[in-house]
Write a protein that holds these residues in place. Structure first.
Motif, PDB file in Angstrom:
ATOM      1  N   ARG A   8       0.827  -1.205   0.000  1.00 27.37           N
ATOM      2  CA  ARG A   8       0.000   0.000   0.000  1.00 27.37           C
ATOM      3  C   ARG A   8       0.866   1.262   0.000  1.00 27.37           C
ATOM      4  NH1 ARG A   8      -5.187   0.560   1.045  1.00 27.37           N
ATOM      5  NH2 ARG A   8      -5.325  -1.556   1.915  1.00 27.37           N
ATOM      6  N   LYS A   9       1.889   1.275   0.868  1.00 24.01           N
ATOM      7  CA  LYS A   9       2.754   2.446   0.964  1.00 24.01           C
ATOM      8  C   LYS A   9       3.564   2.656  -0.324  1.00 24.01           C
ATOM      9  CE  LYS A   9       3.317   2.752   5.978  1.00 24.01           C
ATOM     10  NZ  LYS A   9       2.844   4.155   6.032  1.00 24.01           N
ATOM     11  N   ASP A  15       2.258   6.728  -6.653  1.00 25.94           N
ATOM     12  CA  ASP A  15       0.994   7.253  -7.170  1.00 25.94           C
ATOM     13  C   ASP A  15       0.321   6.250  -8.106  1.00 25.94           C
ATOM     14  OD1 ASP A  15      -1.021   9.123  -7.314  1.00 25.94           O
ATOM     15  OD2 ASP A  15      -0.145  10.209  -8.998  1.00 25.94           O
ATOM     16  N   LEU A  16       0.236   5.011  -7.656  1.00 26.15           N
ATOM     17  CA  LEU A  16      -0.383   3.938  -8.441  1.00 26.15           C
ATOM     18  C   LEU A  16      -1.685   3.488  -7.792  1.00 26.15           C
ATOM     19  CD1 LEU A  16       2.658   1.609  -9.292  1.00 26.15           C
ATOM     20  CD2 LEU A  16       1.345   2.991 -10.913  1.00 26.15           C
ATOM     21  N   LEU A  61      11.420   0.262  -8.664  1.00 24.57           N
ATOM     22  CA  LEU A  61      10.784   1.488  -9.143  1.00 24.57           C
ATOM     23  C   LEU A  61      11.019   2.632  -8.154  1.00 24.57           C
ATOM     24  CD1 LEU A  61       7.315   0.296 -10.556  1.00 24.57           C
ATOM     25  CD2 LEU A  61       9.370   0.929 -11.840  1.00 24.57           C
ATOM     26  N   LEU A  62      10.910   2.321  -6.870  1.00 23.31           N
ATOM     27  CA  LEU A  62      11.159   3.333  -5.842  1.00 23.31           C
ATOM     28  C   LEU A  62      12.628   3.765  -5.837  1.00 23.31           C
ATOM     29  CD1 LEU A  62       9.035   1.794  -2.947  1.00 23.31           C
ATOM     30  CD2 LEU A  62       8.563   3.962  -4.111  1.00 23.31           C
ATOM     31  N   LEU A 310      11.031   3.720   1.209  1.00 25.84           N
ATOM     32  CA  LEU A 310       9.777   4.403   1.528  1.00 25.84           C
ATOM     33  C   LEU A 310      10.012   5.519   2.535  1.00 25.84           C
ATOM     34  CD1 LEU A 310       7.387   1.324   1.739  1.00 25.84           C
ATOM     35  CD2 LEU A 310       7.248   3.186   0.074  1.00 25.84           C
ATOM     36  N   ASP A 311      10.816   5.245   3.549  1.00 28.86           N
ATOM     37  CA  ASP A 311      11.125   6.239   4.555  1.00 28.86           C
ATOM     38  C   ASP A 311      11.879   7.418   3.945  1.00 28.86           C
ATOM     39  OD1 ASP A 311      11.305   7.109   7.409  1.00 28.86           O
ATOM     40  OD2 ASP A 311      13.448   6.843   7.047  1.00 28.86           O
ATOM     41  N   TYR A 312      12.819   7.135   3.056  1.00 32.69           N
ATOM     42  CA  TYR A 312      13.610   8.174   2.399  1.00 32.69           C
ATOM     43  C   TYR A 312      12.730   9.074   1.541  1.00 32.69           C
ATOM     44  CZ  TYR A 312      17.028  10.207  -0.843  1.00 32.69           C
ATOM     45  OH  TYR A 312      17.756  11.072  -1.613  1.00 32.69           O
TER      46      TYR A 312
END
Length: 315
Positions: A8-9, A15-16, A61-62, A310-312
C-alpha cells in the motif's frame, strides 16, 4: 510491517492505483498471464499473500525514483536531535539572517524536521506569518521559559534566533540570565572578526562557564580582508582553533534575506544557499552526525531496502 502494508505504501509513493498497478504488472509479465485489479485488492486486504516478485519490482521502481533526485542523507548524532542557538550582543551582524537561512536549508535542502524559534522577540506577527505562508517553515514566537522547557523529539532540529537583548543581559552581569541557563548543543555567534570592536564581547561568550565547548564563532566579513587573522590574534583569539567555524559567510550588499520567495522557488542567492549548506553540514558534523552528499547518497540509495526507500521518499 506486513507485506500488504508495504504494498500500500509503495503504491502511494509511486501514485499507483490498484487498476494501474494491475495493468503495469500485466504489461511486464513474461508468462502471458493477466493480473486483475481484484488480485491487487486481495493483496492489499491481506486475503492473499503478495507475490514477492511484485514487491521486488516496486522496490526497484522506488529506487529509480529516489536516484532521479538524490538529496543529502542525514546521519543524526547519538543524541538524535539538534538544538542550535544563534545570537550576538550587536545588531546588524546577521543573527536573524543566519538563523533563518539555516532553518530553510535544514527544511528545504536537507529535508530535516525543522523548527525556527524566536524567544520573546520584538518581531511583528506579520513577519512570522509571511515566512510561514511563503515557505511553510515552522516559525514560532516563544517565551524564554517555553524555550527552556522545550525538548526536541528524535530527528528534529531546532534553530533558535536569540535577539541581542538576551546577549546584552549576560554581558551586563545580571544573575541567572537566559544564556547562563540555556544549554543548546551549539551556540553560534556571527561577527566580523576583522573588527576589533566586535571581538571583546565574543570573547566573553566563549568563556562563559556553562557554554564552554558549545560556542562556535562564525566569521561574517563585511569585506574580503584576510587580515582578520592578525586582528583576532591581537585580541587573544585563534581563528585556527576549533571554536571557529571552518567556513565563513560574507555579507552581501542587499539587506534582504536570501531565502526562496516560495516553498518550491529558487533561492534569491545561490551563493548564500551554498554557504549556509556548508555551515549546517559543519555544525552537524561537529555534533557527531554526518551529511552524506552526491555519490555517498547514491551508494546509500542503491543499498536501501524497500522499507528504507519508503522512509527516504516520504521525508
Amino acid at each position: 510491517m506486513s507485506n500488504s502494508l508495504l504494498l500500500r505504501k509503495a503504491m502511494q509513493a509511486l501514485d499507483l492505483s490498484g487498476v494501474a498497478l494491475a495493468r503495469r504488472i500485466s504489461t511486464y509479465r513474461d508468462d502471458g498471464r493477466v493480473t486483475a485489479p481484484e488480485t491487487v485488492s486481495r493483496w492489499l486486504s491481506g486475503t492473499n499473500a503478495v507475490e514477492p516478485s511484485v514487491l521486488a519490482w516496486l522496490e526497484e521502481l522506488l529506487r529509480t525514483k529516489a536516484l532521479a533526485s538524490p538529496r543529502p542523507i542525514i546521519q543524526w548524532p547519538k543524541k538524535r536531535s539538534i538544538v542550535i542557538g544563534v545570537t550576538s550582543s550587536k545588531g546588524g551582524v546577521g543573527t536573524s539572517t543566519v538563523a533563518l537561512n539555516l532553518a530553510v536549508v535544514a527544511q528545504l535542502d536537507f529535508k530535516m524536521k525543522t523548527y525556527h524559534l524566536i524567544p520573546e522577540a520584538d518581531s511583528s506577527g506579520q513577519y512570522i506569518k509571511e515566512i510561514r505562508r511563503r515557505i511553510g517553515l515552522d516559525t514560532y514566537l516563544v517565551t524564554f521559559q517555553e524555550l527552556l522547557d522545550n525538548k526536541p523529539d528524535d530527528n528534529e532540529i531546532h534553530i533558535i534566533d536569540i535577539h541581542s537583548g538576551a546577549a546584552k543581559d549576560a554581558l551586563a552581569g545580571k544573575s541567572s540570565t537566559f544564556l547562563e541557563i540555556f544549554e543548546p548543543d551549539i551556540l553560534l555567534i556571527p561577527a566580523d572578526f576583522g573588527s576589533r570592536m566586535e571581538i571583546p564581547t565574543v570573547n566573553y561568550f566563549a568563556n562563559m562557564e556553562n557554554l564552554k565547548g558549545r560556542v562556535r564563532l562564525l566569521h561574517r566579513p563585511r569585506s574580503m580582508n584576510m587580515g582578520f587573522h592578525k586582528t583576532c590574534a591581537k585580541e587573544g583569539l585563534d581563528p585556527a582553533s576549533e571554536i571557529f567555524c571552518s567556513t565563513f559567510i560574507p555579507q552581501t550588499k542587499s539587506s534582504q534575506l536570501h531565502i526562496p520567495t516560495e516553498m518550491f522557488g529558487s533561492w534569491r542567492s545561490l551563493e548564500q544557499q551554498m554557504y549556509h549548506q556548508d555551515l549546517l553540514e559543519y555544525l552537524i558534523t561537529e555534533l557527531g552526525g554526518e551529511v552524506l552528499q552526491s555519490h555517498d547518497t547514491v551508494n546509500q540509495i542503491k543499498a536501501m531496502t524497500l522499507l528504507e526507500l519508503l522512509d527516504y521518499l516520504q521525508k
